[in-house]
Motif scaffolding. Structure first.
Motif, PDB file in Angstrom:
ATOM      1  N   GLU A  14      -2.213  52.746 114.408  1.00 20.76           N
ATOM      2  CA  GLU A  14      -1.955  52.480 115.823  1.00 20.76           C
ATOM      3  C   GLU A  14      -0.533  52.881 116.224  1.00 20.76           C
ATOM      4  O   GLU A  14      -0.245  53.085 117.403  1.00 20.76           O
ATOM      5  CB  GLU A  14      -2.181  51.000 116.144  1.00 20.76           C
ATOM      6  CG  GLU A  14      -1.157  50.063 115.504  1.00 20.76           C
ATOM      7  CD  GLU A  14      -1.430  48.598 115.801  1.00 20.76           C
ATOM      8  OE1 GLU A  14      -0.562  47.957 116.416  1.00 20.76           O
ATOM      9  OE2 GLU A  14      -2.504  48.098 115.402  1.00 20.76           O
ATOM     10  N   LEU A  15       0.358  52.999 115.239  1.00 17.32           N
ATOM     11  CA  LEU A  15       1.745  53.376 115.522  1.00 17.32           C
ATOM     12  C   LEU A  15       1.935  54.879 115.688  1.00 17.32           C
ATOM     13  O   LEU A  15       2.888  55.315 116.340  1.00 17.32           O
ATOM     14  CB  LEU A  15       2.664  52.893 114.393  1.00 17.32           C
ATOM     15  CG  LEU A  15       2.808  51.398 114.170  1.00 17.32           C
ATOM     16  CD1 LEU A  15       3.680  51.138 112.952  1.00 17.32           C
ATOM     17  CD2 LEU A  15       3.396  50.726 115.409  1.00 17.32           C
ATOM     18  N   LEU A  16       1.080  55.667 115.069  1.00 21.41           N
ATOM     19  CA  LEU A  16       1.311  57.112 114.979  1.00 21.41           C
ATOM     20  C   LEU A  16       1.542  57.822 116.323  1.00 21.41           C
ATOM     21  O   LEU A  16       2.477  58.621 116.438  1.00 21.41           O
ATOM     22  CB  LEU A  16       0.165  57.776 114.217  1.00 21.41           C
ATOM     23  CG  LEU A  16       0.140  57.527 112.710  1.00 21.41           C
ATOM     24  CD1 LEU A  16      -1.164  58.047 112.115  1.00 21.41           C
ATOM     25  CD2 LEU A  16       1.346  58.168 112.035  1.00 21.41           C
ATOM     26  N   PRO A  17       0.738  57.566 117.355  1.00 18.39           N
ATOM     27  CA  PRO A  17       0.931  58.308 118.608  1.00 18.39           C
ATOM     28  C   PRO A  17       2.323  58.126 119.213  1.00 18.39           C
ATOM     29  O   PRO A  17       2.872  59.059 119.799  1.00 18.39           O
ATOM     30  CB  PRO A  17      -0.153  57.733 119.533  1.00 18.39           C
ATOM     31  CG  PRO A  17      -1.198  57.229 118.601  1.00 18.39           C
ATOM     32  CD  PRO A  17      -0.452  56.691 117.413  1.00 18.39           C
ATOM     33  N   ALA A  18       2.902  56.951 119.076  1.00 15.82           N
ATOM     34  CA  ALA A  18       4.228  56.693 119.634  1.00 15.82           C
ATOM     35  C   ALA A  18       5.341  56.976 118.634  1.00 15.82           C
ATOM     36  O   ALA A  18       6.458  57.320 119.031  1.00 15.82           O
ATOM     37  CB  ALA A  18       4.318  55.245 120.111  1.00 15.82           C
ATOM     38  N   LEU A  19       5.038  56.834 117.354  1.00 21.02           N
ATOM     39  CA  LEU A  19       6.069  56.963 116.328  1.00 21.02           C
ATOM     40  C   LEU A  19       6.397  58.423 116.000  1.00 21.02           C
ATOM     41  O   LEU A  19       7.572  58.770 115.796  1.00 21.02           O
ATOM     42  CB  LEU A  19       5.643  56.226 115.055  1.00 21.02           C
ATOM     43  CG  LEU A  19       6.660  56.127 113.931  1.00 21.02           C
ATOM     44  CD1 LEU A  19       7.946  55.482 114.416  1.00 21.02           C
ATOM     45  CD2 LEU A  19       6.073  55.332 112.766  1.00 21.02           C
ATOM     46  N   THR A  20       5.379  59.287 115.949  1.00 22.05           N
ATOM     47  CA  THR A  20       5.654  60.668 115.553  1.00 22.05           C
ATOM     48  C   THR A  20       6.598  61.401 116.527  1.00 22.05           C
ATOM     49  O   THR A  20       7.447  62.176 116.072  1.00 22.05           O
ATOM     50  CB  THR A  20       4.352  61.463 115.358  1.00 22.05           C
ATOM     51  OG1 THR A  20       3.501  61.293 116.496  1.00 22.05           O
ATOM     52  CG2 THR A  20       3.622  60.994 114.106  1.00 22.05           C
ATOM     53  N   PRO A  21       6.546  61.152 117.844  1.00 20.19           N
ATOM     54  CA  PRO A  21       7.526  61.816 118.714  1.00 20.19           C
ATOM     55  C   PRO A  21       8.966  61.392 118.438  1.00 20.19           C
ATOM     56  O   PRO A  21       9.881  62.213 118.529  1.00 20.19           O
ATOM     57  CB  PRO A  21       7.084  61.402 120.121  1.00 20.19           C
ATOM     58  CG  PRO A  21       5.636  61.109 119.988  1.00 20.19           C
ATOM     59  CD  PRO A  21       5.496  60.485 118.635  1.00 20.19           C
TER      60      PRO A  21
END
Length: 198
Positions: A33-40
Motif C-alpha cells: 500500500e506504500l509503494l504508489p506514494a513511496l517510490t516517487p
C-alpha cells in the motif's frame, strides 16, 4: 507543555537521507500500500543525489539467539536469504540505478536499524543531519529506528503516509508518541514539495 507536539521546524532536506525500512516480501501485504506514494519520493531523493538507504531484516536461524527471534519464533521470523527476505521486486528499478548514494543494509537483525549495521557510519560519512524514516512496520522497526536516530542527534522526519503496519490503531499510537518527543510528523507530499525547491 504542548500535548501533541514538542517541536516544529521548517522542513530542511538539504542534508538529509531517506531510510527505507524492510520493504521486503515478508511484509508485502502491508508494504504494497506504500509503494504508489513511496517510490516517487525515492526517485526524488536519488535525483537530488541524497542518500537512500534500504534495510533488509533477517535472521540466521542456526546461530541467532536474540530475544527478537525468541519473541516471534522461527516460524514468525524472516530467515536471511529466504524468498521472504528479499526486497519487493517493485523496488528493483531504484536499486539498479548507478548512484553512489544508494545503500543496501542486509545485516539488520533487530528492530533498531542502527544495531549491528553500518547505518550510523553511512549517515556520518555523508554529513547527514536529518533522516526521513519510511517503510514497515510503523510501530516496530520504523518507530524504534526513529527513536534511535533521535538519540544519535539526527533530526527525524516521519511521514504518516510513508509508514505502515497491521492496523490504524497501532500506526496512530506510534505517530502520537513520536510526535511528542522524537520526530517531526509530516507527509510524503510535503517532503516532495521541499525536495522540488532544492
Amino acid at each position: 507543555m504542548a500535548e501533541e507536539t514538542a517541536q516544529f521546524h521548517p522542513i530542511d532536506l538539504s542534508k538529509s537521507a531517506l531510510i527505507v525500512i524492510d520493504m521486503q516480501e515478508h511484509f508485502r501485504e502491508i508494504a504494497s500500500e506504500l509503494l504508489p506514494a513511496l517510490t516517487p519520493i525515492i526517485a526524488a531523493f536519488e535525483q537530488h543525489h541524497l542518500p537512500v538507504i534500504y534495510t533488509q531484516h533477517g535472521h540466521d536461524m542456526m546461530s541467532d539467539n536474540s530475544m527478537l527471534l525468541k519473541w516471534w519464533g522461527k516460524e514468525g521470523s524472516i530467515s536471511r536469504f529466504s524468498p521472504d527476505w528479499h526486497l519487493m521486486s517493485e523496488l528493483e528499478p531504484y536499486l539498479s540505478i548507478e548512484n553512489p548514494k544508494i545503500y543496501r543494509i542486509e545485516s539488520k537483525d533487530r528492530y533498531d536499524a542502527f544495531l549491528h549495521t553500518n547505518l550510523n557510519r553511512i549517515l556520518r560519512e555523508n554529513s547527514v543531519e536529518s533522516v526521513v524514516i519510511t517503510g514497515t512496520m510503523t510501530n516496530l522497526c520504523c518507530e524504534t529506528t526513529a527513536r534511535s536516530a533521535f538519540n544519535r542527534d539526527f533530526y527525524v522526519y516521519f511521514p504518516t503516509d510513508g509508514n505502515a503496519t497491521l492496523n490504524k490503531a497501532m500506526h496512530d499510537a506510534s505517530i502520537l508518541n513520536l510526535r511528542y518527543g522524537f520526530a517531526q510528523i509530516t507527509t510524503l507530499d510535503e517532503l516532495h514539495k521541499v525536495l522540488n525547491t532544492l
